[in-house]
Design an enzyme around this catalytic site. Structure first.
Site, short mmCIF file in Angstrom:
data_model
loop_
_atom_site.label_atom_id
_atom_site.label_comp_id
_atom_site.label_asym_id
_atom_site.label_seq_id
_atom_site.Cartn_x
_atom_site.Cartn_y
_atom_site.Cartn_z
CB SER A 250 -33.25 -20.87 10.05
OG SER A 250 -32.05 -20.50 9.38
CG ASP A 251 -29.06 -26.01 11.48
OD1 ASP A 251 -28.03 -25.34 11.27
OD2 ASP A 251 -29.02 -27.16 11.95
CE1 TYR A 252 -23.42 -22.02 7.18
CE2 TYR A 252 -24.44 -22.85 5.18
CZ TYR A 252 -23.44 -22.13 5.81
OH TYR A 252 -22.45 -21.54 5.07
#
Ligand code: NOJ
Length: 720
Positions: free
Chosen positions: A261-263
């Site tokens: 996932s992104d942050y």
């Protein structure tokens, strides 16, 4: 490949879920007793931390070494952690931002620079980089344009693939290889109004033709990981978007790598309003194939519960964990958890003389000469030079997101020019600041005085490096503050004025264009920026960059791009400046950009002649050869990117006025003629139709060379 089934059978459910999470390094270096602060905010216990499988945002090799060592002292089953970071345009030796790299149109150079970054990053403990970022983009207001390579899908795809190849270097087990993670899937660059993280609404035909191909090109090049984007795509956030993550990515493209996932993107599903709580968010992300959750705690806190409630099965969890373990094995971490890295070697590997030389070459190759009325190149015999502007002696020109790059290690323009012409008298005057609210003009008088005394003025203008990058979108993409006024005052005082401009995005600079005889655009050139400016201005390097993204005349033209449709009421570019009723032009500035995609001057003059097609008709399965003769009509050796465009004249869908289908960069000696050839086949003429198929339709096509709105030679081609 190891058989991890036995290991899986020995792992507890908590240990398995830990492999699917990633947190910042600070959590692992704080004291064992410290469970307040970030750890408490994430709802983590000390026990959770010992199972965590990967780390990001660490300081250096030494820190990686310490975290891994400490982890392995207690780690159940001795499963090493994997260390990931963003290496966007260099590690310690910083080269131009990706948008600038695209302007080189030179994939060998992109590979060379990326290899250098990989060697330094690997020495710094990085095992995976969140690169390449191949988000197709048409709106210069978006802060993250600096990380992309612009408005052409072919260029984006080739750049992405070149980076994957160079970082991974055939085998990610090698100590100086770094695994890659393509991002941000998908269409993050389509953010409405260029505002970061904003909604994305894109038709399927535009997605298929422009936005998706570069991610696919990276997958074809062997990228190991993929990161879904923050944005919603046609209403659904990417990480929860079943059509995108399952139908397209897995079923259609067969992607078999690790998805991260992104942050905090799992956590942000709540803000998007598609998940009621973190458990719901974890469910959506896991269901759609996200293996690793970065920096939120949906998996750690709720995945066990979701399995107990039979929402997911143990087997599904095991599959995800297996994917991560196999990736760690591919990196060789079970044999060597440090990936060949020795902390003491980091300093010696970084910022070497060779790396600086390569960064200098790169910065010069990526610069674009936007305008030259003949004043450039400058003579090295010049006696008095006025270096004017907020960036004349500024170190902050390396660009946003420069990993371990340090501003103080960069070469300023003043330093570069002083070394180039040591005998000249050089006056350095700032004149004004370059922030939005820098309105003070009290420095103008000194600048004008210096300009009057000088033989040549070099104006150094642009955005601060922090004005582009994540979260840094702008509504006005002019030169901030009173820089344009400074430039006009200086140019009035001395007609021998050259502007050197810096930015992380295309700028709208029509007044500069009208008033200054020559403009050299450096983007954010990196550590060796000032030396590269000197090389170009004084002719040691002949400029060869071509724009990867159009510069509008006014921000109101955004989004602006060369591969637009004709519309039913186009206006001829020849009438661009006059208002003619009922056509698609703006009445106050026309439709054309100030400088289009593909624009870029040289000190050489290249003449294109004899565009030839081996046949003027062909059919699917056949290839035709296109050749163009390029003559260097000057007394300077130079480099030229020869571009091949096509236009589908009549089709069941309206088609763009131009599409780049191939390009080659060549070196041509003064006076020399070179024949450049391309092969064209039917697949290059396809488009995505309204029945959701790639098709080509028989009929007339135009094959052209030149660039965007400035096509020089055109020939008809008939597809049977
Ligand atoms: C957020 C950014 O969107 C992404 O590009 C980056 O890789 C991660 N943070 C990790 O730094």
């Amino acid at each position: 490949m190891k058989d991890f089934r036995k290991l899986l059978s020995q792992m507890t459910i908590e240990e398995k879920i830990g492999q699917l999470t990633q947190y910042n390094a600070n959590l692992f270096i704080q004291s064992d007793a410290d469970i307040t602060g970030p750890m408490a905010d994430l709802g983590l216990t000390k026990n959770d931390l010992k199972n965590v499988g990967s780390v990001l945002n660490f300081k250096n090799a030494k820190e990686v070494y310490e975290i891994q060592k400490k982890h392995l002292e207690k780690a159940p089953h001795q499963i090493p952690m994997v260390f990931m970071m963003d290496v966007i345009h260099g590690y310690r030796t910083i080269f131009p931002i990706p948008l600038a790299l695209g302007c080189s149109f030179d994939m060998d150079l992109v590979e060379e620079l990326s290899r250098m970054a990989a060697k330094e990053a690997a020495a710094g403990g990085i095992q995976v980089t969140f690169t390449p970022m191949v988000d197709y983009v048409r709106d210069a207001r978006w802060g993250r344009v600096m990380e992309t390579c612009g408005e052409d899908v072919l260029l984006n795809s080739r750049m992405g693939a070149a980076q994957v190849k160079a970082f991974q270097n055939g085998d990610i087990k090698q100590p100086d290889s770094v695994a890659t993670c393509v991002k941000h899937f998908a269409a993050y660059g389509g953010a409405e109004a260029g505002r970061d993280y904003n909604t994305v609404e894109i038709s399927e035909h535009a997605l298929r033709e422009y936005y998706l191909p570069a991610y696919k090109a990276c997958i074809d090049a062997g990228v190991d990981m993929l990161m879904p984007s923050f944005n919603t795509l046609n209403g659904v956030p990417s990480i929860a978007n079943e059509w995108l993550m399952q139908d397209v990515l897995r079923k259609e493209w067969g992607f078999d790598g690790v998805v991260i996932s992104d942050y905090n993107a799992v956590g942000e599903l709540l803000q998007h309003g598609v998940a009621e709580n973190l458990k719901d968010a974890a469910k959506l992300a896991f269901k759609n194939g996200c293996h690793i959750e970065m920096c939120s705690s949906g998996y750690i806190q709720h995945l066990k519960e979701l399995i107990e409630e039979s929402i997911f099965t143990q087997a599904q969890l095991d599959e995800a964990v297996l994917k991560v373990l196999q990736f760690k094995d591919k990196l060789g971490l079970f044999e060597d958890p440090y990936h060949g890295m020795i902390p003491e070697n980091e300093e010696a590997t970084c910022l070497t003389v060779e790396h600086r030389a390569l960064a200098r070459k790169g910065a010069a190759e990526c610069a674009v000469l936007l305008k030259n009325d003949g004043i450039l190149p400058l003579s090295k015999e010049v006696k008095k030079v006025a270096l004017i502007g907020p960036l004349a002696d500024e170190h902050e020109i390396i660009g946003f997101w420069a990993c371990r790059g340090r501003n103080e290690e960069s070469i300023t323009v003043a330093e570069g020019i002083c070394k180039m012409i040591p005998d000249a008298e050089i006056m350095v005057v700032k004149g004004c600041g370059n922030r939005f609210d820098d309105c003070d003009t009290s420095g103008f008088a000194e600048a004008v005085e210096a300009a009057k005394q000088a033989d040549v003025v070099i104006l150094c203008l642009g955005e601060p490096q922090k004005y582009a990058g994540e979260g840094n979108s702008r509504t006005d993409i002019c030169l901030p503050g009173v820089q344009t006024e400074l430039a006009l005052a200086v140019a009035k005082a001395n007609e021998n004025t050259v502007a050197v401009t810096f930015s992380g995005r295309p700028l709208a600079i029509p007044k500069l264009d009208a008033a200054i005889p020559a403009i050299l655009h450096m983007w954010m050139p990196g550590t060796e920026g000032g030396n590269a400016v000197a090389d170009l201005l004084f002719g040691d390097v002949n400029p060869s960059g071509k724009l990867s993204m159009s510069f509008p005349k006014a921000v109101g033209q955004c989004p602006i791009y060369y591969n637009h449709m004709n519309t039913g009421r186009p206006k001829s570019p020849a009438k661009e400046s006059r208002h003619v009723g009922y056509c698609s032009n703006y009445i106050d500035c026309g439709n054309l950009p100030l400088y289009s995609f593909g624009h870029g001057l040289s000190y050489s003059e290249f003449v294109y002649e004899d565009l030839c097609l081996s046949s003027d008709e062909f059919q699917a399965g056949e290839k035709i050869t296109v050749s163009i003769s390029v003559r260097n009509n000057s007394d300077r050796d130079g480099k030229e990117t020869v571009m091949l465009y096509m236009r589908d004249m009549v089709a069941s869908n309206a088609r763009p006025v131009q599409q780049l289908i191939d390009f080659k960069k060549i070196e041509i000696k003064a006076g020399e003629i070179q024949i450049v050839t391309f092969e064209v086949d039917e697949t290059m003429l396809r488009f995505w139709n309204n029945r959701n198929e790639w098709v080509s339709e028989s009929g007339l096509f135009q094959i052209s060379t030149g660039y965007a709105d400035h096509l020089i030679l055109t020939k008809n081609l008939y597809l049977k």
